[in-house]
Design an enzyme around this catalytic site. Structure first.
Site, short mmCIF file in Angstrom:
data_model
loop_
_atom_site.label_atom_id
_atom_site.label_comp_id
_atom_site.label_asym_id
_atom_site.label_seq_id
_atom_site.Cartn_x
_atom_site.Cartn_y
_atom_site.Cartn_z
N VAL A 55 -2.48 0.65 -4.36
CA VAL A 55 -2.26 -0.61 -3.65
C VAL A 55 -1.92 -1.67 -4.69
CG1 VAL A 55 -3.29 -2.41 -2.21
CG2 VAL A 55 -3.86 0.00 -1.79
N ALA A 65 0.85 -1.19 0.00
CA ALA A 65 0.00 0.00 0.00
C ALA A 65 0.88 1.24 0.00
CB ALA A 65 -0.93 0.00 1.21
N GLY A 66 0.98 1.87 -1.16
CA GLY A 66 1.75 3.10 -1.28
C GLY A 66 0.87 4.31 -1.08
N THR A 72 5.05 8.84 -5.35
CA THR A 72 4.65 10.14 -4.80
C THR A 72 5.89 10.87 -4.29
OG1 THR A 72 2.51 9.21 -4.17
CG2 THR A 72 3.17 11.28 -3.12
N GLY A 91 10.93 3.39 6.04
CA GLY A 91 9.66 2.94 5.49
C GLY A 91 9.68 1.47 5.14
N SER A 92 8.58 0.78 5.46
CA SER A 92 8.52 -0.66 5.19
C SER A 92 8.60 -0.98 3.71
CB SER A 92 7.24 -1.26 5.79
OG SER A 92 6.09 -0.65 5.22
N ASP A 93 8.12 -0.06 2.86
CA ASP A 93 8.22 -0.29 1.42
C ASP A 93 9.67 -0.26 0.96
OD1 ASP A 93 8.35 2.45 2.02
OD2 ASP A 93 7.35 3.06 0.17
N ARG A 94 10.44 0.69 1.48
CA ARG A 94 11.85 0.77 1.11
C ARG A 94 12.61 -0.46 1.62
NH1 ARG A 94 14.02 6.30 3.15
NH2 ARG A 94 15.72 5.93 1.64
#
Length: 289
Positions: free
Chosen positions: A15, A10-11, A139, A113-116
């Site tokens: 998503v 989820a960015g 973003t 960040g968990s995405d990174r």
């Protein structure tokens, strides 16, 4: 066939999701917006026209999520999962000091960040033993420097291409507010009147304000990436693979003048590895990673 994992990235704008077997084989995947495109009367950003239909999918054994979009989106994702698989065990991934062969050099590892974090785990698995610069055009535009032995030495965060253009439009009196859809055509070489720019002026010098904005913000992104790639090459004295991805990568990579590798599923790939290597817990609604 083993029970698959449901992976969710989820960015800030979209998503992305996938069903993945324990061996990493992806069987289903998709993406949808979580904001701005609402079905009339619902008031729920996950109830968009792009909401996936999971009714025919095999039931996953657990869900693994990276969420950088905030608590409201987390609650909506939980509700969406429960509409299809009530009570499904799920784990929200957090950055750690070390995991899946990657070491986090952040002073406070959990701030990353968990995405990174998941993206670096995915990148290291995709390109083992290589020094990497990972650039994600979302973003925000993010960069991560990863050594050949898996140490994340640090990174950078800058406004993304769309955010940069929108900010100029909102905080100046005379500049237009461009979104990425309008800006894409301008990057292709057409001016605001739909006319091709003469080649002798150069690909990036514009003769109207909208195209000047689009090109200028694109080159600000590219200049950052190329400068840091060259910096790593000089500092490490090795060849560094530039790995690019993200929603705006398709528009921006055309301006790159250095070699790069495109990979648009690093976060999901990292989540799959985290899920596969996690200890097994009794089935619960949420659990530690």
């Amino acid at each position: 066939m083993s029970t698959p994992y449901l992976l969710i990235d989820a960015g800030n704008s979209r998503v992305k999701w996938a069903l993945v077997q324990a061996d990493g084989t992806q069987t289903h995947s998709g993406a949808f917006s979580h904001g701005g495109q609402l079905v009339k009367g619902t008031g729920d950003p996950l109830q968009s026209r792009h909401e996936p239909d999971w009714s025919a999918l095999p039931a996953p054994g657990s869900a693994w999520l990276s969420n950088v979009a905030g608590d409201a989106v987390a609650r909506r994702i939980d509700a969406f999962i429960d509409r299809h698989w009530p009570g499904l065990a799920r784990t929200t991934v957090r950055s750690a000091a070390q995991q899946c062969g990657v070491t986090n050099a952040y002073t406070t590892p959990s701030q990353l960040g968990s995405d990174r974090w998941a993206g670096m785990i995915g990148a290291r698995a995709a390109f083992p033993g290589e020094p990497l610069l990972i650039a994600t055009f979302g973003t925000a535009t993010t960069l991560e420097a990863l050594t050949a032995d898996g140490v994340f030495v640090g990174g950078l965060i800058a406004p993304g291409w769309s955010l940069m253009m929108r900010s100029l439009g909102e905080h100046t009196a005379q500049l237009p507010t461009l979104d990425s859809t309008a800006a894409r055509g301008l990057l292709d070489g057409d001016n605001a009147a739909g006319q091709r720019e003469p080649a002798e002026r150069g690909a990036w010098f514009a003769t109207d304000t909208p195209r000047s904005l689009s090109s200028g913000c694109a080159l600000a992104q590219i200049g950052l990436i190329e400068r840091m790639w060259r910096h790593l090459q000089d500092e490490w004295q090795v060849s560094v693979r530039l790995v690019v991805g993200g929603g705006a990568a398709g528009e921006l990579v055309q301006a790159l003048s250095v070699p790069y590798t495109r990979h648009d599923s690093l976060v999901l790939a990292g989540l799959a590895l985290i899920a596969a290597q996690a200890p097994v817990y009794p089935s619960t609604h949420t659990r530690p990673v």
